[in-house]
Design a protein around this motif. Structure first.
Motif, PDB file in Angstrom:
ATOM      1  N   THR A 138      -1.737   8.941   2.425  1.00  0.00           N
ATOM      2  CA  THR A 138      -3.128   8.473   2.474  1.00  0.00           C
ATOM      3  C   THR A 138      -3.364   7.378   1.436  1.00  0.00           C
ATOM      4  O   THR A 138      -4.050   6.382   1.718  1.00  0.00           O
ATOM      5  N   LEU A 139      -2.790   7.520   0.245  1.00  0.00           N
ATOM      6  CA  LEU A 139      -2.949   6.487  -0.780  1.00  0.00           C
ATOM      7  C   LEU A 139      -2.227   5.199  -0.378  1.00  0.00           C
ATOM      8  O   LEU A 139      -2.728   4.095  -0.624  1.00  0.00           O
ATOM      9  N   ALA A 140      -1.050   5.331   0.224  1.00  0.00           N
ATOM     10  CA  ALA A 140      -0.330   4.142   0.693  1.00  0.00           C
ATOM     11  C   ALA A 140      -1.124   3.425   1.776  1.00  0.00           C
ATOM     12  O   ALA A 140      -1.171   2.185   1.815  1.00  0.00           O
ATOM     13  N   THR A 141      -1.752   4.184   2.642  1.00  0.00           N
ATOM     14  CA  THR A 141      -2.576   3.575   3.690  1.00  0.00           C
ATOM     15  C   THR A 141      -3.785   2.868   3.097  1.00  0.00           C
ATOM     16  O   THR A 141      -4.150   1.755   3.519  1.00  0.00           O
ATOM     17  N   ALA A 142      -4.404   3.508   2.095  1.00  0.00           N
ATOM     18  CA  ALA A 142      -5.533   2.869   1.419  1.00  0.00           C
ATOM     19  C   ALA A 142      -5.098   1.560   0.757  1.00  0.00           C
ATOM     20  O   ALA A 142      -5.806   0.547   0.820  1.00  0.00           O
ATOM     21  N   ALA A 143      -3.919   1.580   0.141  1.00  0.00           N
ATOM     22  CA  ALA A 143      -3.407   0.373  -0.507  1.00  0.00           C
ATOM     23  C   ALA A 143      -3.075  -0.709   0.520  1.00  0.00           C
ATOM     24  O   ALA A 143      -3.425  -1.885   0.344  1.00  0.00           O
ATOM     25  N   ALA A 144      -2.415  -0.323   1.599  1.00  0.00           N
ATOM     26  CA  ALA A 144      -2.040  -1.290   2.634  1.00  0.00           C
ATOM     27  C   ALA A 144      -3.273  -1.952   3.240  1.00  0.00           C
ATOM     28  O   ALA A 144      -3.255  -3.148   3.571  1.00  0.00           O
ATOM     29  N   SER A 145      -4.347  -1.187   3.371  1.00  0.00           N
ATOM     30  CA  SER A 145      -5.560  -1.730   4.006  1.00  0.00           C
ATOM     31  C   SER A 145      -6.202  -2.843   3.184  1.00  0.00           C
ATOM     32  O   SER A 145      -6.912  -3.688   3.734  1.00  0.00           O
ATOM     33  N   VAL A 146      -5.969  -2.838   1.860  1.00  0.00           N
ATOM     34  CA  VAL A 146      -6.522  -3.917   1.035  1.00  0.00           C
ATOM     35  C   VAL A 146      -5.476  -4.973   0.700  1.00  0.00           C
ATOM     36  O   VAL A 146      -5.818  -6.146   0.471  1.00  0.00           O
ATOM     37  N   MET A 147      -4.211  -4.603   0.675  1.00  0.00           N
ATOM     38  CA  MET A 147      -3.161  -5.576   0.373  1.00  0.00           C
ATOM     39  C   MET A 147      -2.890  -6.513   1.547  1.00  0.00           C
ATOM     40  O   MET A 147      -2.619  -7.703   1.359  1.00  0.00           O
ATOM     41  N   ALA A 148      -2.937  -5.969   2.772  1.00  0.00           N
ATOM     42  CA  ALA A 148      -2.626  -6.800   3.948  1.00  0.00           C
ATOM     43  C   ALA A 148      -3.542  -8.015   4.073  1.00  0.00           C
ATOM     44  O   ALA A 148      -3.055  -9.132   4.303  1.00  0.00           O
ATOM     45  N   PRO A 149      -4.864  -7.890   3.919  1.00  0.00           N
ATOM     46  CA  PRO A 149      -5.709  -9.090   3.981  1.00  0.00           C
ATOM     47  C   PRO A 149      -5.427 -10.074   2.848  1.00  0.00           C
ATOM     48  O   PRO A 149      -5.675 -11.274   3.002  1.00  0.00           O
ATOM     49  N   ARG A 150      -4.900  -9.565   1.719  1.00  0.00           N
ATOM     50  CA  ARG A 150      -4.571 -10.451   0.593  1.00  0.00           C
ATOM     51  C   ARG A 150      -3.204 -11.098   0.769  1.00  0.00           C
ATOM     52  O   ARG A 150      -2.828 -11.989   0.014  1.00  0.00           O
ATOM     53  N   HIS A 151      -2.415 -10.597   1.730  1.00  0.00           N
ATOM     54  CA  HIS A 151      -1.064 -11.086   2.005  1.00  0.00           C
ATOM     55  C   HIS A 151      -0.162 -11.015   0.769  1.00  0.00           C
ATOM     56  O   HIS A 151       0.637 -11.914   0.507  1.00  0.00           O
ATOM     57  N   CYS A 152      -0.297  -9.935   0.033  1.00  0.00           N
ATOM     58  CA  CYS A 152       0.568  -9.729  -1.124  1.00  0.00           C
ATOM     59  C   CYS A 152       0.458  -8.270  -1.554  1.00  0.00           C
ATOM     60  O   CYS A 152      -0.473  -7.566  -1.166  1.00  0.00           O
ATOM     61  N   GLY A 153       1.440  -7.831  -2.352  1.00  0.00           N
ATOM     62  CA  GLY A 153       1.418  -6.472  -2.873  1.00  0.00           C
ATOM     63  C   GLY A 153       2.688  -5.720  -2.553  1.00  0.00           C
ATOM     64  O   GLY A 153       3.456  -6.106  -1.646  1.00  0.00           O
ATOM     65  N   ARG A 154       2.911  -4.692  -3.318  1.00  0.00           N
ATOM     66  CA  ARG A 154       4.083  -3.831  -3.129  1.00  0.00           C
ATOM     67  C   ARG A 154       3.638  -2.378  -3.161  1.00  0.00           C
ATOM     68  O   ARG A 154       2.802  -1.993  -3.978  1.00  0.00           O
ATOM     69  N   ILE A 155       4.214  -1.567  -2.283  1.00  0.00           N
ATOM     70  CA  ILE A 155       3.984  -0.129  -2.249  1.00  0.00           C
ATOM     71  C   ILE A 155       5.350   0.548  -2.314  1.00  0.00           C
ATOM     72  O   ILE A 155       6.221   0.256  -1.493  1.00  0.00           O
ATOM     73  N   VAL A 156       5.522   1.420  -3.287  1.00  0.00           N
ATOM     74  CA  VAL A 156       6.791   2.134  -3.454  1.00  0.00           C
ATOM     75  C   VAL A 156       6.524   3.630  -3.326  1.00  0.00           C
ATOM     76  O   VAL A 156       5.652   4.175  -4.009  1.00  0.00           O
ATOM     77  N   LEU A 157       7.278   4.279  -2.457  1.00  0.00           N
ATOM     78  CA  LEU A 157       7.150   5.718  -2.260  1.00  0.00           C
ATOM     79  C   LEU A 157       8.431   6.387  -2.725  1.00  0.00           C
ATOM     80  O   LEU A 157       9.529   6.005  -2.300  1.00  0.00           O
ATOM     81  N   ILE A 158       8.307   7.378  -3.594  1.00  0.00           N
ATOM     82  CA  ILE A 158       9.478   8.075  -4.121  1.00  0.00           C
ATOM     83  C   ILE A 158       9.777   9.302  -3.265  1.00  0.00           C
ATOM     84  O   ILE A 158       9.024  10.276  -3.257  1.00  0.00           O
ATOM     85  N   GLY A 159      10.858   9.206  -2.511  1.00  0.00           N
ATOM     86  CA  GLY A 159      11.298  10.316  -1.686  1.00  0.00           C
ATOM     87  C   GLY A 159      12.405  11.095  -2.377  1.00  0.00           C
ATOM     88  O   GLY A 159      12.396  11.275  -3.596  1.00  0.00           O
ATOM     89  N   SER A 160      13.396  11.518  -1.613  1.00  0.00           N
ATOM     90  CA  SER A 160      14.500  12.298  -2.167  1.00  0.00           C
ATOM     91  C   SER A 160      15.627  12.364  -1.147  1.00  0.00           C
ATOM     92  O   SER A 160      15.377  12.344   0.074  1.00  0.00           O
ATOM     93  N   VAL A 161      16.852  12.481  -1.639  1.00  0.00           N
ATOM     94  CA  VAL A 161      17.979  12.690  -0.726  1.00  0.00           C
ATOM     95  C   VAL A 161      17.885  14.047  -0.043  1.00  0.00           C
ATOM     96  O   VAL A 161      18.581  14.298   0.948  1.00  0.00           O
ATOM     97  N   ALA A 162      17.004  14.928  -0.557  1.00  0.00           N
ATOM     98  CA  ALA A 162      16.786  16.216   0.110  1.00  0.00           C
ATOM     99  C   ALA A 162      16.262  16.019   1.524  1.00  0.00           C
ATOM    100  O   ALA A 162      16.409  16.900   2.378  1.00  0.00           O
TER     101      ALA A 162
END
Length: 268
Positions: free
Chosen positions: A129-153
């Motif tokens: 949900t936070l990544a979606t919120a970030a993408a919704s404002v970054m996309a119109p600005r045409h810039c930004g990075r979103i990093v999600l920390i997953g796991s090899v699990a």
């Protein structure tokens, strides 16, 4: 100026970096990695005392810092707070690092309902949900990075950690899907799938932690991946090989072998 210097790509220096899970070991290492003069850090975590101590260390390196202590199980509060932070100063880099790890108590038939609920919220629902919120404002600005920390699990059906492995698997599919959606808008989305990182979370596990990586090295690798907008980064590299091997082993055999594992952890 030498030829390599002339054609070198400029370093990615975000003006505003927001890091969740900043009171944990990897979050602290990431904050210190990005702390420098002229940048602003927003640090989210559960432990206010640790956040304030980290803020002081980052301020000493030249950054301005804002801290927020909050539980990510409250999704609406998290989204509202992100929007406030982004309105105050646009977020250039969002690192969704917060996570919880738990395994089935020894001798129990399943994990506790409470731990499964927490994993579902903190490891999956909050970051997507936070990544979606970030993408919704970054996309119109045409810039930004979103990093999600997953796991090899996420690569394996772990019978002793069903909530953890499945929440990270769901996060992985979301991350690569969002990467596909955001690439035309010049927004980088990167999934990080690490093995063991030397933090308090991994130290709870009893027994060996093969191919252990320090929090500082992990932070540097994550920063490199974010700067280059790589879609997926697995480290150490041997875990990428193990992922391929797991795809070749028949599921029934893999499950039988995983059920033989005796994994325990100390109390938090």
């Amino acid at each position: 100026m030498s030829r390599p210097e002339r054609f070198a790509k400029p370093e990615f220096v975000p003006g505003h970096t927001l890091i969740t899970g900043a009171s944990g070991g990897l979050g602290q290492a990431l904050a210190l990695h990005y702390a420098r003069s002229g940048t602003h850090l927003t640090l989210w975590g559960r432990n206010l005392q640790k956040l304030e101590k980290l803020a002081a260390a980052c301020s000493a390196k030249g950054s301005t810092v804002t801290v927020h202590a909050l539980p990510l199980t409250d999704l609406d509060a998290g989204i509202a707070l992100f929007r406030e932070d982004d309105t105050r100063k646009p977020v250039d880099l969002l690192i969704l690092n917060a996570g919880v790890s738990d395994i089935r108590p020894y001798g129990a038939l399943t994990e506790s309902i409470e731990s499964v609920k927490e994993a579902a919220l903190v490891n999956y629902a909050a970051p997507v949900t936070l990544a979606t919120a970030a993408a919704s404002v970054m996309a119109p600005r045409h810039c930004g990075r979103i990093v999600l920390i997953g796991s090899v699990a996420a690569h394996h059906d772990l019978p002793f950690a069903t909530a953890y492995s499945s929440s990270k698997a769901g996060l992985a599919r979301f991350a690569t899907s969002l990467h596909a959606a955001m690439t035309p808008h010049q927004v980088g989305v990167t999934l990080i799938e690490p093995g063991y990182i030397d933090t308090a979370m991994s130290r709870r596990l009893e027994g060996a932690r093969p191919f252990l990586v320090s929090a500082e090295k992990a932070a540097a690798l994550i920063a490199q991946a974010a700067a280059s907008k790589r879609a997926v980064v697995i480290f150490p590299g041997i875990f990428a090989l193990l992922k391929l091997v797991s795809l070749l082993v028949p599921r029934a055999i893999a499950h039988r072998l995983l059920r033989l594992a005796r994994v325990k952890q100390n109390a938090a």
